[in-house]
Design a protein around this motif. Structure first.
Motif, PDB file in Angstrom:
ATOM      1  N   LEU A 220      -2.199   3.223  -5.005  1.00  0.00           N
ATOM      2  CA  LEU A 220      -2.324   3.449  -3.571  1.00  0.00           C
ATOM      3  C   LEU A 220      -1.296   4.482  -3.111  1.00  0.00           C
ATOM      4  CD1 LEU A 220      -2.624  -0.295  -2.480  1.00  0.00           C
ATOM      5  CD2 LEU A 220      -4.489   1.320  -2.872  1.00  0.00           C
ATOM      6  N   PRO A 221      -1.744   5.670  -2.693  1.00  0.00           N
ATOM      7  CA  PRO A 221      -0.794   6.656  -2.177  1.00  0.00           C
ATOM      8  C   PRO A 221      -0.275   6.246  -0.804  1.00  0.00           C
ATOM      9  CG  PRO A 221      -3.045   7.450  -1.961  1.00  0.00           C
ATOM     10  CD  PRO A 221      -3.129   6.165  -2.721  1.00  0.00           C
ATOM     11  N   VAL A 222       1.036   6.339  -0.625  1.00  0.00           N
ATOM     12  CA  VAL A 222       1.679   5.965   0.644  1.00  0.00           C
ATOM     13  C   VAL A 222       2.705   7.033   0.989  1.00  0.00           C
ATOM     14  CG1 VAL A 222       3.061   4.249   1.863  1.00  0.00           C
ATOM     15  CG2 VAL A 222       1.337   3.500   0.216  1.00  0.00           C
ATOM     16  N   ALA A 223       2.631   7.558   2.210  1.00  0.00           N
ATOM     17  CA  ALA A 223       3.610   8.545   2.664  1.00  0.00           C
ATOM     18  C   ALA A 223       4.977   7.892   2.806  1.00  0.00           C
ATOM     19  CB  ALA A 223       3.171   9.152   3.992  1.00  0.00           C
ATOM     20  N   ASP A 224       6.022   8.685   2.605  1.00  0.00           N
ATOM     21  CA  ASP A 224       7.377   8.145   2.635  1.00  0.00           C
ATOM     22  C   ASP A 224       7.712   7.536   3.994  1.00  0.00           C
ATOM     23  OD1 ASP A 224      10.150   8.008   1.332  1.00  0.00           O
ATOM     24  OD2 ASP A 224      10.573   9.086   3.187  1.00  0.00           O
ATOM     25  N   GLN A 236       5.682  -6.623  -3.911  1.00  0.00           N
ATOM     26  CA  GLN A 236       4.984  -7.917  -3.838  1.00  0.00           C
ATOM     27  C   GLN A 236       4.237  -8.110  -2.520  1.00  0.00           C
ATOM     28  OE1 GLN A 236       4.761  -9.777  -6.596  1.00  0.00           O
ATOM     29  NE2 GLN A 236       6.042  -8.225  -7.562  1.00  0.00           N
ATOM     30  N   ALA A 237       3.952  -7.044  -1.807  1.00  0.00           N
ATOM     31  CA  ALA A 237       3.210  -7.156  -0.544  1.00  0.00           C
ATOM     32  C   ALA A 237       1.765  -7.548  -0.812  1.00  0.00           C
ATOM     33  CB  ALA A 237       3.262  -5.825   0.219  1.00  0.00           C
ATOM     34  N   GLN A 238       1.183  -8.295   0.125  1.00  0.00           N
ATOM     35  CA  GLN A 238      -0.221  -8.654   0.028  1.00  0.00           C
ATOM     36  C   GLN A 238      -1.087  -7.473   0.485  1.00  0.00           C
ATOM     37  OE1 GLN A 238      -1.413 -11.585  -1.347  1.00  0.00           O
ATOM     38  NE2 GLN A 238       0.772 -11.769  -1.859  1.00  0.00           N
ATOM     39  N   VAL A 239      -2.224  -7.324  -0.170  1.00  0.00           N
ATOM     40  CA  VAL A 239      -3.109  -6.188   0.101  1.00  0.00           C
ATOM     41  C   VAL A 239      -4.534  -6.706   0.265  1.00  0.00           C
ATOM     42  CG1 VAL A 239      -3.957  -3.960  -0.728  1.00  0.00           C
ATOM     43  CG2 VAL A 239      -1.638  -4.707  -1.308  1.00  0.00           C
ATOM     44  N   GLN A 240      -5.217  -6.175   1.257  1.00  0.00           N
ATOM     45  CA  GLN A 240      -6.645  -6.471   1.412  1.00  0.00           C
ATOM     46  C   GLN A 240      -7.431  -5.208   1.089  1.00  0.00           C
ATOM     47  OE1 GLN A 240      -8.750  -6.961   5.313  1.00  0.00           O
ATOM     48  NE2 GLN A 240      -9.129  -9.041   4.577  1.00  0.00           N
ATOM     49  N   LEU A 241      -8.267  -5.314   0.066  1.00  0.00           N
ATOM     50  CA  LEU A 241      -9.112  -4.200  -0.336  1.00  0.00           C
ATOM     51  C   LEU A 241     -10.490  -4.370   0.280  1.00  0.00           C
ATOM     52  CD1 LEU A 241      -8.225  -4.059  -4.143  1.00  0.00           C
ATOM     53  CD2 LEU A 241      -7.164  -2.787  -2.277  1.00  0.00           C
ATOM     54  N   ALA A 257       2.093  -4.888  -7.359  1.00  0.00           N
ATOM     55  CA  ALA A 257       2.817  -5.320  -8.552  1.00  0.00           C
ATOM     56  C   ALA A 257       4.059  -4.475  -8.798  1.00  0.00           C
ATOM     57  CB  ALA A 257       1.906  -5.247  -9.776  1.00  0.00           C
ATOM     58  N   ARG A 258       4.000  -3.191  -8.422  1.00  0.00           N
ATOM     59  CA  ARG A 258       5.150  -2.324  -8.683  1.00  0.00           C
ATOM     60  C   ARG A 258       5.041  -1.054  -7.857  1.00  0.00           C
ATOM     61  NH1 ARG A 258       1.565  -1.588 -12.866  1.00  0.00           N
ATOM     62  NH2 ARG A 258       1.064   0.565 -13.434  1.00  0.00           N
ATOM     63  N   LEU A 272       2.083   3.014  -4.751  1.00  0.00           N
ATOM     64  CA  LEU A 272       2.214   1.588  -5.007  1.00  0.00           C
ATOM     65  C   LEU A 272       1.018   1.165  -5.842  1.00  0.00           C
ATOM     66  CD1 LEU A 272       3.229   0.305  -1.451  1.00  0.00           C
ATOM     67  CD2 LEU A 272       4.731   0.891  -3.345  1.00  0.00           C
ATOM     68  N   VAL A 273       1.254   0.273  -6.778  1.00  0.00           N
ATOM     69  CA  VAL A 273       0.177  -0.179  -7.665  1.00  0.00           C
ATOM     70  C   VAL A 273      -0.167  -1.616  -7.316  1.00  0.00           C
ATOM     71  CG1 VAL A 273      -0.557  -0.545 -10.039  1.00  0.00           C
ATOM     72  CG2 VAL A 273       0.935   1.387  -9.479  1.00  0.00           C
TER      73      VAL A 273
END
Length: 394
Positions: A220-224, A236-241, A257-258, A272-273
């Motif tokens: 997941l690409p995330v801007a700084d 360890q954030a929760q993600v909704q796909l 995960a990392r 973020l993966v």
């Protein structure tokens, strides 16, 4: 007589004109009085709701397997058996046989190695016996210390080396015999197969490729500047796909995960993966998430205790136009913590129930009088009373 007519006729005409003027004047209606016009600007308002809110960071990515393995042959031989599951898209379990290489030569090599090992053991035992005999004879002949050569120790060490070499040959033959069976390294889906029944393979030949089905990943690409809205930068954030499956919008749960810890030199984005367990629903009943699918992601971040969402066009120089209880314009200074597309998230400066002006004003001045449309002038309490009266009358 003519002189009298000359005097009477003008008088009569003058009197008739006066009478006509009086008559017409009586018929004329006085101008109507116009009602005073209320020029107070009419505005539309919307009530503001302030509540707790969890911020999310939007991203996207492609679903990929966490583990993928290219199967290659470690020995040479003919493919004599193929599993029915060893086809593109087939699912296999860990250790399941996929293909078998003709084991005949390797079984024979193992038997030969075992025979050599047995012969070496026999030679070792013979040499041990000779060594003991030599030691006994040397004690009978002389009382001096015997040499290693006289006790046949070098010969004994040589036979022991032969035994170890024969044992290593057995291990190598056993390993090569095991390599005649191509088995799945883990629970997997077959992505490709490059051999057929009767194919001859050599060392390094490509057999196929498998994809692990236990865990899927999405980069997941995330801007700084978005990482500040995540707890511990998303660890360890929760993600909704979300994505489309069989023409229907579907959702899947995942977790970060990392963090890859690098910035892409082209996109200038960090990654973020997120991991998804059992994406194909093989162990539990759920909608499958196929490898290669494009998905959108909402990464859940920090929580804001008091927040409201306001359209950007209603914010000017950090202020929002409100209609106060006296129906006058009031500008409220607000704190913007985040801009999200066409909206901004406000954390301070507003309260629940504030009436936000949503219509445009040509020349807004703080404290100017405003008015609501007639259908909005009723208070909520009046509306409830009117509704109750109407229901009683019906």
């Amino acid at each position: 007589m003519a002189r009298k007519k000359q005097i009477i006729v003008p008088i009569v005409i003058l009197a008739a004109g006066v009478l006509a003027f009086v008559g017409f004047s009586a018929m004329k209606k006085p101008p109507e009085e116009k009602a005073e016009v209320d020029n107070t600007p009419i505005v539309a308002v919307e009530q503001i709701t302030v509540e707790s809110m969890q911020l999310t960071v939007k991203s996207h990515g492609i679903v990929m397997p966490k583990y993928e393995t290219r199967l290659v042959s470690q020995i040479s031989g003919e493919i004599v058996e193929l599993s029915e599951a060893f086809v593109r898209g087939g699912f296999v379990k860990k250790g399941q046989l996929l293909a078998r290489i003709d084991p005949s030569d390797y079984e024979a090599a193992l038997l030969d190695a075992q025979a050599n090992h047995a012969s070496s053991l026999a030679s070792l035992e013979t040499e041990r016996a000779k060594s003991k005999v030599a030691e006994t004879e040397w004690k009978r002949i002389t009382h001096s210390a015997p040499t290693e050569l006289s006790l046949r120790k070098p010969q004994l060490a040589q036979e022991l080396a032969h035994v170890k070499s024969a044992k290593a040959t057995i291990l190598r033959a056993q390993r090569n015999l095991e390599r005649t069976e191509i088995r799945a390294p883990y629970d997997a889906m077959i992505e490709s197969r490059h051999v057929g029944l009767g194919s001859f393979v050599t060392v390094g030949s490509d057999i196929g490729k498998v994809l692990g089905t236990a865990i899927a990943e999405v980069r997941l690409p995330v801007a700084d500047n978005q990482l500040k809205f995540l707890i511990d930068q998303g660890q360890q954030a929760q993600v909704q796909l979300s994505g489309t499956f069989s023409g229907t919008q579907r959702f899947w749960s995942a977790h970060v995960a990392r963090n890859e810890g690098v910035v892409d030199n082209k996109s200038r984005m960090g990654y973020l993966v997120a991991e998804i367990k059992d994406p194909y629903g093989l162990n539990e009943s759920k909608t499958e998430l196929r490898f290669g699918s494009y998905v959108n992601a909402a990464i859940f971040g920090i929580e804001v205790a008091q927040a409201s969402v306001i359209p950007n066009y209603l914010i000017s120089d950090g202020r929002i136009a409100l209609l106060n209880d006296e129906s006058k314009l009031h500008f409220a200074e607000v704190e913007i913590i985040r801009q999200d597309g066409a909206n901004s998230i406000i954390s301070n400066g507003l309260s629940t129930g504030d009436r936000m002006i949503t219509s445009a004003l040509d020349y807004p001045i703080n404290g100017m009088a405003l008015a609501l449309p007639k259908d909005e002038e009723q208070t909520p309490e009046q509306s409830v009373v009117d509704t109750q009266i109407a229901s009683i009358q019906e």
